[in-house]
Design an enzyme around this catalytic site. Structure first.
Site, PDB file in Angstrom:
ATOM      1  N   HIS A  59       0.874  -1.192   0.000  1.00 50.07           N
ATOM      2  CA  HIS A  59       0.000   0.000   0.000  1.00 50.07           C
ATOM      3  C   HIS A  59       0.904   1.233   0.000  1.00 50.07           C
ATOM      4  CE1 HIS A  59      -3.821  -2.138   0.862  1.00 50.07           C
ATOM      5  NE2 HIS A  59      -2.962  -3.045   1.339  1.00 50.07           N
ATOM      6  N   HIS A 210      -8.260  -8.051  -1.743  1.00 49.12           N
ATOM      7  CA  HIS A 210      -8.134  -8.374  -0.327  1.00 49.12           C
ATOM      8  C   HIS A 210      -9.290  -9.321  -0.027  1.00 49.12           C
ATOM      9  CE1 HIS A 210      -5.517  -4.911  -0.239  1.00 49.12           C
ATOM     10  NE2 HIS A 210      -5.253  -5.088   1.039  1.00 49.12           N
ATOM     11  N   GLU A 213      -9.651 -10.994   5.110  1.00 47.54           N
ATOM     12  CA  GLU A 213      -8.599 -10.585   6.051  1.00 47.54           C
ATOM     13  C   GLU A 213      -9.244 -10.421   7.413  1.00 47.54           C
ATOM     14  OE1 GLU A 213      -6.462  -6.989   5.163  1.00 47.54           O
ATOM     15  OE2 GLU A 213      -4.947  -7.399   6.688  1.00 47.54           O
ATOM     16  N   TRP A 315      -1.401   0.708   9.860  1.00 43.46           N
ATOM     17  CA  TRP A 315      -1.597  -0.694  10.224  1.00 43.46           C
ATOM     18  C   TRP A 315      -0.338  -1.319  10.812  1.00 43.46           C
ATOM     19  CZ3 TRP A 315      -3.529   1.674   5.864  1.00 43.46           C
ATOM     20  CH2 TRP A 315      -4.918   1.734   5.775  1.00 43.46           C
TER      21      TRP A 315
HETATM   22 FE   FE2 Z   1      -3.304  -5.091   2.031  1.00 42.66          FE
END
Ligand code: FE2
Length: 429
Positions: A59, A210, A213, A315
């Protein structure tokens, strides 16, 4: 006359004493003990010559923003998304570009020359999309940067989400992304997978979603992704990222699921640094590791690679663009400690990742691009163990980065010594 000749190199497949000849940016020959006139000859001294590291999941729009506007205190995915949501309205394109270019410098220094980055398309301004398209242009001579249109807030959950994603693709973003587990319901998540795969099929684009997750064993969007891949004839163009719910799924269900994934040709990218950090946060003890079932997927014939995912962002506060750190964590979390497992972990950040990204001209074979790196290690396992120093990094025959060989001098008990941490090669029991 050759442009470049590397001699006495070890290769990731175990061959030693190998030479690699380069002309016009391409590898012309790989053989033991070559000698030929060359503009430059590099004695690899037995060290490992590897194709470049590839990161199939990152990202870049969020990287190096750690602490902006605040740190994620709980460490969960959901607080990370909330922090990113607070940061987004204040983002400036120039700052995104500057952070991304800094990260790309780190990447080159670490021998990471191909990155697939998701870019958030939830905001109607598409500010991050424009910024990363600019970065892609600026780094094109030294990094293959692929961009995935990623509706971070849910393509169906966000007003205008579908239109924003389509506009990002119109602007030149390469791949269709998604986040079904963040849609409001399981049904909406499945609907988003179907819709996004249809958009990809219409436009002839790959898919990188994604997927699941979460620690919720009932999150089964990978099943829908595999189904839609087959229904729409997208085999070989689809990747499922994270897939952490598979860790917690019922074993009987997984025994049905793995062959379905293999049959669909969907590849899987696990992100060990992030998965071990974000997952299991709602557990007391024992805490689940949360990473998807890497060796089992590989054994079922699925191509599995490792991604870095995040570096110093809402994150994950760690990270430096080092794919050997990623492989090191993957090896531990998946307990891939056998010789074959160690090799597979190295492949997961090189050849397997390149396969996910459909990179052309990748590898250490005649005809491939002369893009490779020399590591201060003698084999793939040692490279992972040491997160080995990148002595030299070449791209299409050009030297992009070099780092001096690291050796520490010490004097212990009056005895001078040099320490390199290489395997000392002692064979006696
Ligand atoms: Fe990711």
């Amino acid at each position: 006359m050759l442009d470049l000749l590397i001699t006495n190199a070890s290769l990731p497949d175990g061959r030693t004493g190998m030479s690699v000849a380069v002309q016009n940016g391409r590898i012309t020959e790989v053989a033991p003990g070559l000698s030929a006139p060359a503009a430059e000859t590099v004695d690899a001294a037995g060290y490992l010559l590897s194709p470049p590291f590839c990161d199939p999941h990152f990202h870049m729009d969020a990287c190096l923003s750690y602490g902006l506007p605040r740190v994620n205190e709980s460490g969960t995915l959901l607080e990370g998304i909330a922090v990113w949501g607070e940061l987004k309205p204040t983002l400036k394109a120039e700052a995104i570009i500057e952070r991304a270019l800094t990260y790309c410098d780190w990447a080159v220094a670490k021998g990471l020359l191909a990155i697939r980055s998701h870019v958030d398309t939830s905001d109607a301004s598409l500010l991050a999309v424009d910024a990363l398209l600019e970065v892609k242009k600026r780094v094109a001579t030294y990094i293959d940067l692929q961009l995935v249109a990623f509706p971070q807030d849910g393509v169906l959950r966000t007003p205008g989400g579908v239109e924003n994603l389509k506009r990002a693709l119109d602007k030149g973003v390469d791949i269709v992304g998604g986040i079904p587990h963040f849609e409001r319901t399981m049904a909406e998540g499945a609907a988003s997978v179907k819709l996004l795969c249809e958009i990809a099929a219409e436009r002839g684009k790959p898919v990188d979603m994604h997927c699941d997750e979460t620690d919720d064993p009932m999150s089964r969007h990978i099943e829908t992704l595999a189904f839609e891949t087959q229904r729409l004839g997208l085999q070989g163009r689809v990747n499922g990222s994270h897939c952490t719910s598979m860790h917690s799924m019922d074993n009987y269900y997984v025994s049905k699921l793995l062959p379905l994934i293999a049959e669909s040709g969907v590849s899987i990218v696990a992100n060990p640094l992030i998965n071990i950090t974000l997952q299991g946060r709602h557990d007391t003890y024992p805490k689940r590791r949360g990473m998807t079932r890497v060796p089992e997927l590989m054994a079922a014939g699925v191509n599995v690679a490792f991604g870095h995912d995040c570096a110093m962002d809402p994150w994950y506060g760690m990270g430096s663009g080092d794919m050997l750190e990623v492989a090191h964590m993957g090896l531990h979390v998946a307990q891939m400690t056998s010789q074959a497992g160690i090799q597979a972990c190295f492949d997961a950040v090189t050849t397997r990742a390149a396969q996910v990204m459909h990179l052309q001209g990748y590898g250490l074979e005649p005809g491939c691009d002369a893009s490779f790196l020399l590591l201060q290690a003698r084999d793939a396992g040692e490279a992972i163990r040491l997160r080995a120093n990148r002595l030299k990094v070449w791209r299409t025959g050009r030297l992009l980065a070099s780092t001096a060989e690291v050796k520490t001098s010490l004097v212990v008990d009056g005895r001078p010594a040099q320490v390199s941490f290489l395997h000392p090669g002692i064979r006696e029991p």
